[in-house]
Motif scaffolding. Structure first.
Motif, PDB file in Angstrom:
ATOM      1  N   LEU A  65       0.767  -0.959  -0.064  1.00 42.97           N
ATOM      2  CA  LEU A  65      -0.057  -0.022   0.002  1.00 42.97           C
ATOM      3  C   LEU A  65       0.843   1.112   0.112  1.00 42.97           C
ATOM      4  CD1 LEU A  65      -2.727   1.171  -0.068  1.00 42.97           C
ATOM      5  CD2 LEU A  65      -2.843   0.967   2.377  1.00 42.97           C
ATOM      6  N   LEU A  66       1.953   1.050   0.796  1.00 39.80           N
ATOM      7  CA  LEU A  66       2.983   2.224   0.784  1.00 39.80           C
ATOM      8  C   LEU A  66       3.269   2.682  -0.715  1.00 39.80           C
ATOM      9  CD1 LEU A  66       4.210   3.656   3.266  1.00 39.80           C
ATOM     10  CD2 LEU A  66       6.199   1.997   3.013  1.00 39.80           C
ATOM     11  N   ILE A 121       0.740   4.749  -1.987  1.00 35.00           N
ATOM     12  CA  ILE A 121       0.870   6.189  -1.417  1.00 35.00           C
ATOM     13  C   ILE A 121       1.834   6.873  -1.648  1.00 35.00           C
ATOM     14  CG2 ILE A 121       1.305   7.275   0.843  1.00 35.00           C
ATOM     15  CD1 ILE A 121      -1.285   5.758   1.107  1.00 35.00           C
ATOM     16  N   MET A 122       3.002   6.179  -2.186  1.00 29.40           N
ATOM     17  CA  MET A 122       4.208   6.991  -2.455  1.00 29.40           C
ATOM     18  C   MET A 122       4.035   7.450  -3.879  1.00 29.40           C
ATOM     19  SD  MET A 122       6.539   7.313  -0.440  1.00 29.40           S
ATOM     20  CE  MET A 122       6.274   7.091   1.255  1.00 29.40           C
ATOM     21  N   LEU A 170       1.035   8.465  -5.103  1.00 26.05           N
ATOM     22  CA  LEU A 170       0.339   9.554  -4.877  1.00 26.05           C
ATOM     23  C   LEU A 170       1.142  10.766  -4.748  1.00 26.05           C
ATOM     24  CD1 LEU A 170      -3.006   8.573  -3.239  1.00 26.05           C
ATOM     25  CD2 LEU A 170      -2.487   9.382  -5.782  1.00 26.05           C
ATOM     26  N   ILE A 177       1.639  14.245  -6.271  1.00 27.90           N
ATOM     27  CA  ILE A 177       1.328  15.739  -5.750  1.00 27.90           C
ATOM     28  C   ILE A 177       2.448  16.362  -5.903  1.00 27.90           C
ATOM     29  CG2 ILE A 177       0.999  16.721  -3.475  1.00 27.90           C
ATOM     30  CD1 ILE A 177      -0.892  14.258  -2.584  1.00 27.90           C
ATOM     31  N   PHE A 215      -7.284  -4.772  -8.878  1.00 30.00           N
ATOM     32  CA  PHE A 215      -8.355  -4.334  -7.972  1.00 30.00           C
ATOM     33  C   PHE A 215      -9.816  -5.167  -8.324  1.00 30.00           C
ATOM     34  CE2 PHE A 215      -5.294  -1.858  -6.627  1.00 30.00           C
ATOM     35  CZ  PHE A 215      -5.392  -0.602  -6.029  1.00 30.00           C
ATOM     36  N   VAL A 265     -14.636  -1.605  -6.331  1.00 28.26           N
ATOM     37  CA  VAL A 265     -13.916  -0.503  -5.375  1.00 28.26           C
ATOM     38  C   VAL A 265     -14.313   0.962  -6.182  1.00 28.26           C
ATOM     39  CG1 VAL A 265     -12.021   0.441  -4.521  1.00 28.26           C
ATOM     40  CG2 VAL A 265     -12.252  -2.028  -4.499  1.00 28.26           C
ATOM     41  N   PHE A 266     -14.365   0.985  -7.340  1.00 31.27           N
ATOM     42  CA  PHE A 266     -14.246   2.094  -8.149  1.00 31.27           C
ATOM     43  C   PHE A 266     -15.918   2.817  -7.696  1.00 31.27           C
ATOM     44  CE2 PHE A 266     -10.950  -0.058 -10.273  1.00 31.27           C
ATOM     45  CZ  PHE A 266      -9.935   1.094  -9.975  1.00 31.27           C
ATOM     46  N   ILE A 270     -16.140   3.247  -3.519  1.00 33.89           N
ATOM     47  CA  ILE A 270     -15.161   3.930  -2.827  1.00 33.89           C
ATOM     48  C   ILE A 270     -14.723   5.312  -3.553  1.00 33.89           C
ATOM     49  CG2 ILE A 270     -13.019   3.931  -1.438  1.00 33.89           C
ATOM     50  CD1 ILE A 270     -14.699   1.811  -0.318  1.00 33.89           C
ATOM     51  N   LEU A 271     -14.235   5.019  -4.850  1.00 29.87           N
ATOM     52  CA  LEU A 271     -13.612   6.157  -5.267  1.00 29.87           C
ATOM     53  C   LEU A 271     -14.473   7.133  -5.974  1.00 29.87           C
ATOM     54  CD1 LEU A 271     -10.484   4.033  -6.472  1.00 29.87           C
ATOM     55  CD2 LEU A 271     -10.576   5.769  -4.647  1.00 29.87           C
ATOM     56  N   LEU A 291     -10.805  17.392  -0.853  1.00 26.72           N
ATOM     57  CA  LEU A 291      -9.758  16.610  -0.644  1.00 26.72           C
ATOM     58  C   LEU A 291      -9.759  15.147  -0.990  1.00 26.72           C
ATOM     59  CD1 LEU A 291      -6.743  16.170   0.648  1.00 26.72           C
ATOM     60  CD2 LEU A 291      -7.892  15.909   2.818  1.00 26.72           C
ATOM     61  N   PHE A 338      -9.726  14.898  -4.708  1.00 32.47           N
ATOM     62  CA  PHE A 338      -8.458  15.062  -5.249  1.00 32.47           C
ATOM     63  C   PHE A 338      -7.726  13.833  -5.064  1.00 32.47           C
ATOM     64  CE2 PHE A 338      -4.043  15.737  -4.444  1.00 32.47           C
ATOM     65  CZ  PHE A 338      -3.689  16.469  -5.639  1.00 32.47           C
ATOM     66  N   LEU A 339      -8.069  13.237  -3.652  1.00 31.33           N
ATOM     67  CA  LEU A 339      -7.057  11.917  -3.549  1.00 31.33           C
ATOM     68  C   LEU A 339      -7.689  10.768  -4.347  1.00 31.33           C
ATOM     69  CD1 LEU A 339      -6.374  12.053   0.240  1.00 31.33           C
ATOM     70  CD2 LEU A 339      -4.903  12.299  -1.647  1.00 31.33           C
ATOM     71  N   PHE A 343      -6.007   8.800  -7.613  1.00 27.04           N
ATOM     72  CA  PHE A 343      -5.833   7.219  -7.397  1.00 27.04           C
ATOM     73  C   PHE A 343      -6.151   6.702  -8.434  1.00 27.04           C
ATOM     74  CE2 PHE A 343      -6.235   3.110  -5.859  1.00 27.04           C
ATOM     75  CZ  PHE A 343      -5.275   3.051  -4.882  1.00 27.04           C
ATOM     76  N   MET A 387      -6.885  -4.731  -5.666  1.00 25.50           N
ATOM     77  CA  MET A 387      -6.691  -5.968  -4.633  1.00 25.50           C
ATOM     78  C   MET A 387      -7.091  -5.281  -3.425  1.00 25.50           C
ATOM     79  SD  MET A 387      -6.242  -8.978  -4.250  1.00 25.50           S
ATOM     80  CE  MET A 387      -6.449  -8.860  -2.466  1.00 25.50           C
ATOM     81  N   LEU A 408      -8.512  -2.591  -3.210  1.00 23.49           N
ATOM     82  CA  LEU A 408      -9.873  -1.963  -2.984  1.00 23.49           C
ATOM     83  C   LEU A 408     -10.879  -2.933  -3.229  1.00 23.49           C
ATOM     84  CD1 LEU A 408      -9.093   1.051  -5.702  1.00 23.49           C
ATOM     85  CD2 LEU A 408      -9.365   0.867  -3.264  1.00 23.49           C
ATOM     86  N   LEU A 409     -10.490  -4.207  -3.539  1.00 17.60           N
ATOM     87  CA  LEU A 409     -11.224  -5.113  -3.648  1.00 17.60           C
ATOM     88  C   LEU A 409     -11.823  -5.284  -2.338  1.00 17.60           C
ATOM     89  CD1 LEU A 409     -10.817  -8.761  -4.733  1.00 17.60           C
ATOM     90  CD2 LEU A 409     -11.018  -8.569  -2.496  1.00 17.60           C
ATOM     91  N   VAL A 466     -13.772  -2.732  -1.022  1.00 17.88           N
ATOM     92  CA  VAL A 466     -15.345  -2.763  -1.432  1.00 17.88           C
ATOM     93  C   VAL A 466     -15.998  -3.497  -0.230  1.00 17.88           C
ATOM     94  CG1 VAL A 466     -16.549  -4.124  -2.824  1.00 17.88           C
ATOM     95  CG2 VAL A 466     -15.198  -2.013  -3.682  1.00 17.88           C
ATOM     96  N   TYR A 493     -18.355  -2.524   1.994  1.00 14.42           N
ATOM     97  CA  TYR A 493     -19.866  -2.436   1.939  1.00 14.42           C
ATOM     98  C   TYR A 493     -20.138  -3.865   1.526  1.00 14.42           C
ATOM     99  CZ  TYR A 493     -18.344   2.163   0.521  1.00 14.42           C
ATOM    100  OH  TYR A 493     -17.659   3.440   0.651  1.00 14.42           O
ATOM    101  N   LEU A 548      -4.465  22.665  -0.981  1.00 12.85           N
ATOM    102  CA  LEU A 548      -4.826  21.239  -1.385  1.00 12.85           C
ATOM    103  C   LEU A 548      -4.152  20.226  -1.327  1.00 12.85           C
ATOM    104  CD1 LEU A 548      -7.424  19.362  -1.887  1.00 12.85           C
ATOM    105  CD2 LEU A 548      -7.150  20.209  -4.355  1.00 12.85           C
ATOM    106  N   LEU A 549      -2.771  20.621  -2.242  1.00 13.20           N
ATOM    107  CA  LEU A 549      -1.710  19.888  -2.433  1.00 13.20           C
ATOM    108  C   LEU A 549      -1.311  19.482  -1.058  1.00 13.20           C
ATOM    109  CD1 LEU A 549      -0.412  21.161  -5.813  1.00 13.20           C
ATOM    110  CD2 LEU A 549      -2.066  19.259  -5.349  1.00 13.20           C
ATOM    111  N   LEU A 569      -1.125  12.146   3.253  1.00 11.37           N
ATOM    112  CA  LEU A 569      -0.357  10.933   2.817  1.00 11.37           C
ATOM    113  C   LEU A 569       0.651  10.436   3.616  1.00 11.37           C
ATOM    114  CD1 LEU A 569      -0.889  11.340  -1.038  1.00 11.37           C
ATOM    115  CD2 LEU A 569      -1.958   9.709   0.576  1.00 11.37           C
ATOM    116  N   LEU A 581       1.838   2.874   7.582  1.00  8.22           N
ATOM    117  CA  LEU A 581       1.992   1.722   6.701  1.00  8.22           C
ATOM    118  C   LEU A 581       3.807   1.391   6.831  1.00  8.22           C
ATOM    119  CD1 LEU A 581       0.216   2.739   3.641  1.00  8.22           C
ATOM    120  CD2 LEU A 581      -0.500   1.162   5.357  1.00  8.22           C
TER     121      LEU A 581
END
Lengths: 706, 706
Positions: free
Chosen positions: A49-50, A53-54, A56, A60, A153, A157-158, A161-162, A386, A389-390, A394, B1, B3-4, B7, B10, B329-330, B337, B344
């Protein structure tokens, strides 16, 4: 249970990227081993996951660099895709992790695939949950790379969540006044246009697929419903990049509202359309024959799901009638939870959560936003900004990643070329004929240049991607997915990034060009400019000058309004707003005298208090992307600046105008009003000639900007 | 994955609460059936998650009502628990859903329990993931109620989703100056105190368990390590309720910092302690013999994990060196993050993410916060406040819920009584002896009344719950969990709610009582009061009067500081802050001349610009709970108010003091300074006598409040 699965956010992503296989033979130590394995898996997932995050973070930082250096040739989402692509290449070709030996393949006597499996391992029961079917199209060896498998994924999820924060934010930030004024045209583009586009693309693609079948390039079934589905998927244009283009292009706010409203709403239409085509599919799956019953059923599904989601979204948006003004934290939390529950409620009722969330956002921006304390208005705006944006970055990073990590791509050159031609044709068949028809009825014509802009601004983004990745079970779907990915890449890079200079060039022509729109805009601008300077010169009072402008402009816009809009506006302003928000005139003033008691019960005490400064609460330019819209803001958002300023009690009422609190509408070049150097004290005499003789009798007393 | 699995947030929560069983017999239609089942499951999960959202909404509304009506007898978390309990009762006794028939129990030839299972169902491969072992202690019939089973979360969720924002917020909102000033005492309470408490509770419980064994009330194994683990778990006191108590109790800010710092840090200690006891356990699991090697190993684990997490948290906190000031925002997104990646990273390195996040929050509050633009400071504060609020209320609701829905409770009256006695003794053995020892070295004594307050404020909350629910595999763990639940309920309701009036009464005695602390506080207050009024009377200049106060007070506090703290402060102020933030004196001024070039490279241009107004950036009272801390703020946070006001350029430098920009420290009754009516223009003469003769030569020129 829920959290169990959230945890797996951390725990299961790309399990075992870095660890190799670790077979556990000792059954006696099974419990300890299971624990250790879970720990190891958790450790790995955190590491993985890191990576995201990296990714993203990197995006940014680069976005910042671009903004800082004023590079405009690439939109931030395009950038996120590029980073995703790079990481995808590394994952695909740089790292190879063989399938973990812990994965046991069992061929037991199960007839169906149950949601939950209890496995009896030497007396202990372990619970397993169904994750999905493993693709076996190219044989199991495709799934050999554990890491690539883990990086894919669940498409849901899309949607769950997103997309919701993105779509909610789009709804919440719709420029409401201009949106409602152009509602007819927006609905025409969004509904008719999307359906036209869907069918045009479907037909063109059906021709293309037939040709491919003749040539022998088709490796599997591809039905007409698949073509239509493809049409629905790629008809969803992306609202996010419109903001950026709108920034470049100093276009009329009405036309901006048109463009933004269309791209927001056609997402909703496309998602419902694709699900109703899915409803048609089962019957027509194995035949080319036309099935009228199924078609009607599809149409019913479309209408039912759309109107249901709409009703749900509006209902919960209206219900969020918060009175927690004194506690911004509680208010923000409540607002967030209510918006989320809209989504869940819609999903629970088998509606489309994303569509419900869109309308919920719009309703909340229109009503609930007025009830929030200024602090909460700011908080909710920033929070959703926010999240948006995230989520957006993503999705686009993942898009880049998935080009290399998705293991069942089907790239077919003919199909790809055909699809590019078809989306061009589909977009053209949407914009040009509809614009022509709409221009017959519109006062404020949609200029041909602007039609070209709408044509170009038809980027495909998050929604298209989410729709296409949702189901990649069949050959047709896989080919559609791969092609869609390319479409998104190219439209975002080329249309979203490279053509901004072109559009900016076109926007210059929009202002100076020979079309009626441009001349009109120019004249209006010059006219307002003269008036602004005249009024500034006469009395140096910025409030009055704005209202002066407004008087002129309202006359202009009042005329161009269609009657259904006017009726709706009056109903909304006179009854709904007072009922649902603290703003608006008290119901006691708007309802007939016989309803006095009822009106008194339904009016909040604040409505009386706020009566004087109501029109400030309902600022139209609600959520403007701070970073992006600066240029545009300078030109048009002086309304907002005024609104903020007049929220200050000493500005809240214009003494000379009395009850005639007039309203700023439309584009006006009053950016000078923002200038603090101009805030010289108002003289005692203020000009009466701007008292708007054309005022609509329905909307009197008018205290709210719509 | 990843995100799976999100999801499934929910999709899988409480699957099939409302639907009954729906057996699918038709294997030919298996694909469609699976799809439909997935849809149905998704629909259900949305409905179920909705219950939780509604629960939270209800809590928020009731909190609002309580705050609005100024009910103080119940803390909001207590309220969340009550609602959780109600829903738990309904779920337990109102709804009964039999186990779904789709759950197939297979007794296949698998030796271990693999993380992933591929099931071959008539040629199609389905992937299953391990969810965990199903409890079979009371036989499978316990798991009969599908709904109760589904309502039970994976405990790791608490550590990976809900605790991080809570703990991060606690770290981010630590009152830094007072925290650092009392660092020694805080560390003593947090480390030594928690270890003492853990062992005292462990020993008392071991006695209790031995007694139970003799009486025959013990239904399973309960080793000494279990007792110690229980001690570690219930030694974690909750910081959240301290804020509320602190609000009631107008206590010295130093002592508040002590209390808050202790309760934040002992969470970290308790979590590491429990994992190191876990490391001891495997060897000593089946024996009562003392194992020195294992003990040393445990101690090593404790030190390693704690220092590792600490280092990681501080490192990433320091690394978040953002220069994105122009784009809030950024900046906010990056900040979020980076904080998440700390968690993480720590988890990936087998450290404790929660501990790392705590120190990351503290470091970011100390350094990064100064680099953020004012807008971002506000945004991050509000974002984490919201996340904290939601997570906290969710945990406490779930706590209430789980009392009825957890299906393997072991309530043992003797154990419960023993545990209540033991936590009382443990807390007493922590607070009183340590306070006595600390008072020997402290100038600002910890009064006996305050010791009583610390004793009472030892509520057990989210961390205790999360630690106890983490593992409920054995009989001992289950009994511990059930007992812990009761402990949390009672301490939150009784200590957090009911005793606030008592504590408030005690706080009155704290101000007027006969102890040395109270006399000191009273004298200091009177003294400052006189000075404030005198200085206001003399020159009516609020800035100067604050600085006058400061001069006096700094002399006072300068003396009471221990030398390690002074050294650290100087190092931090002179080198670290300038290096890591835009605030602080430029390195060129603090480093020796020989390092001129290096210093120039490392100093940001803004540091020079900011040189004049540096001390304003580093406001101490960073994050104060707006709703809660109002009373307290009135009394002490005038520092902050001043800081905000002097951030305005025209206030940024006190002309008369020149380089002697002095600092407000400690409690001072200068709330009048917030009064806008007092802002009369400063006279030309400003009082020189407050130029602080006791100023530390190391910290000159001093521009930063620590």
């Amino acid at each position: 249970m829920m959290l169990l699965l959230v945890v797996r956010v951390y725990v299961c992503i790309f399990t075992f990227i870095f660890v190799g296989s670790q077979a556990v033979e000792n059954t006696a130590m099974d419990n300890v081993a299971t624990e250790r394995r879970a720990e190891e898996s958790h450790r790995q997932d955190s590491a993985d996951l890191l990576i995201f995050i990296m990714l993203l973070t990197l995006t940014i930082l680069t976005i910042w660099l671009f903004k800082h250096r004023r590079f405009r040739f690439l939109h931030e989402t395009g950038l996120a895709m590029i980073y995703g692509l790079l990481v995808g290449v590394i994952l695909r070709f740089g790292v190879h992790v063989p399938r973990n030996t812990n994965n046991v393949t069992m061929s037991c006597s199960v007839n169906a695939s149950p949601a939950t499996l209890l496995v009896n391992v030497s007396g202990r029961f372990y619970e397993y949950t169904l994750k999905g079917e493993v693709s076996t199209v190219k044989g199991p060896e495709v799934q050999d790379d554990e890491m690539l498998r883990k990086v894919t994924f669940d498409p849901e999820v899309f949607f769950n969540i997103l997309l919701p924060p993105i779509i909610f934010y789009a709804g919440y930030s719709l420029k409401r006044r201009h949106f409602f004024r152009n509602l007819g045209s927006i609905l025409a583009y969004a509904f008719m246009g999307t359906v036209i586009s869907c069918f045009v693309i479907g037909l063109v693609m059906y021709g293309c697929v037939s040709l491919m079948k003749t040539v022998g390039q088709l490796g599997g079934d591809f039905f007409f419903t698949d073509c239509l589905l493809f049409g629905a998927i790629v008809s969803a244009t992306d609202p996010i990049t419109v903001l950026a283009i709108f920034n470049e292009l100093k276009v009329d706010v009405d036309l901006y509202a048109l463009m933004f409203g269309e791209s927001v709403l056609n997402d909703a239409v496309a998602i419902v359309l694709s699900s109703s085509i899915g409803a048609y599919q089962p019957a027509g799956d194995n035949s080319h024959t036309f099935d009228a019953t199924a078609l009607i059923k599809s149409f019913g599904v479309f209408l039912g799901v759309f109107s249901g989601s709409f009703a749900l979204g509006v209902a919960t948006g209206v219900m969020t009638f918060t009175k927690l003004r004194d506690f911004p934290l509680l208010e923000t939390a409540l607002f967030f939870l209510m918006s989320w529950s809209t989504f869940l409620l819609a999903e629970a009722c088998e509606m489309t959560g994303v569509v419900a969330v869109l309308f919920c956002g719009m309703t909340q921006a229109h009503y609930t936003y007025n009830n929030l304390s200024p602090d909460s208005q700011n908080r909710t705006k920033q929070l959703f900004e926010l999240l948006n944006f995230l989520a957006e970055n993503f999705i686009f990073s993942y898009m880049g990643l998935t080009l290399f990590t998705f293991q069942s791509h089907v790239f077919n050159p003919m199909f790809i070329i055909g699809s590019f031609i078809s989306i061009f044709l589909g977009r053209a068949a949407n914009i040009y004929p509809l614009s022509f028809l709409l221009n017959l009825g519109r006062k404020n014509k949609i200029g041909s240049n602007f039609q070209h802009v709408m044509m170009f601004a038809g980027l495909r983004g998050a929604m298209t991607f989410a729709l296409s990745i949702r189901d990649t079970a069949t050959y047709a779907r896989r080919m559609m997915f791969s092609t869609t990915l390319l479409i998104v890449f190219l439209t975002v890079w080329v249309c979203g990034g490279g053509t901004t200079p072109v559009l900016s060039f076109m926007s210059i022509r929009t202002v100076h060009g020979p079309t009626s729109l441009c001349i009109l805009t120019l004249l209006v601008h010059v006219f307002f400019f003269v008036i602004v300077f005249a009024s500034v010169g006469v009395d140096s009072d910025q409030d009055n000058s704005v209202n002066a402008l407004d008087g002129i402009q309202r006359r202009d816009t009042e005329h161009e309004r269609a009657w259904p809009f006017r009726m709706w506006y009056n109903f909304d302003h006179t009854y709904l707003k007072p009922l649902l928000t603290h703003s608006g005139p008290p119901l006691t003033a708007t309802l007939p005298a016989c309803c006095g008691h009822l009106a008194h019960c339904l009016t909040s005490p604040q409505a009386y208090e706020n009566e004087g400064r109501l029109h400030n609460d309902d600022s139209d330019d609600l959520v403007l992307n701070d970073g992006n819209a600066t240029m545009y803001e300078d030109v048009t958002v002086s309304t907002d600046a005024l609104g903020t300023r007049t929220a200050n009690p000493k500005h809240s009422r214009m003494p000379a105008f009395g009850e005639h609190e007039l309203v700023v509408r439309g584009t006006c070049l009053v950016m000078q009003l923002d200038d603090p150097t101009m805030s010289t004290p108002p003289p005692a005499t203020s000009p009466p000639p701007f008292s708007d003789p054309f005022v609509d009798p329905f909307s009197e007393p008018r205290r709210n900007r719509l």
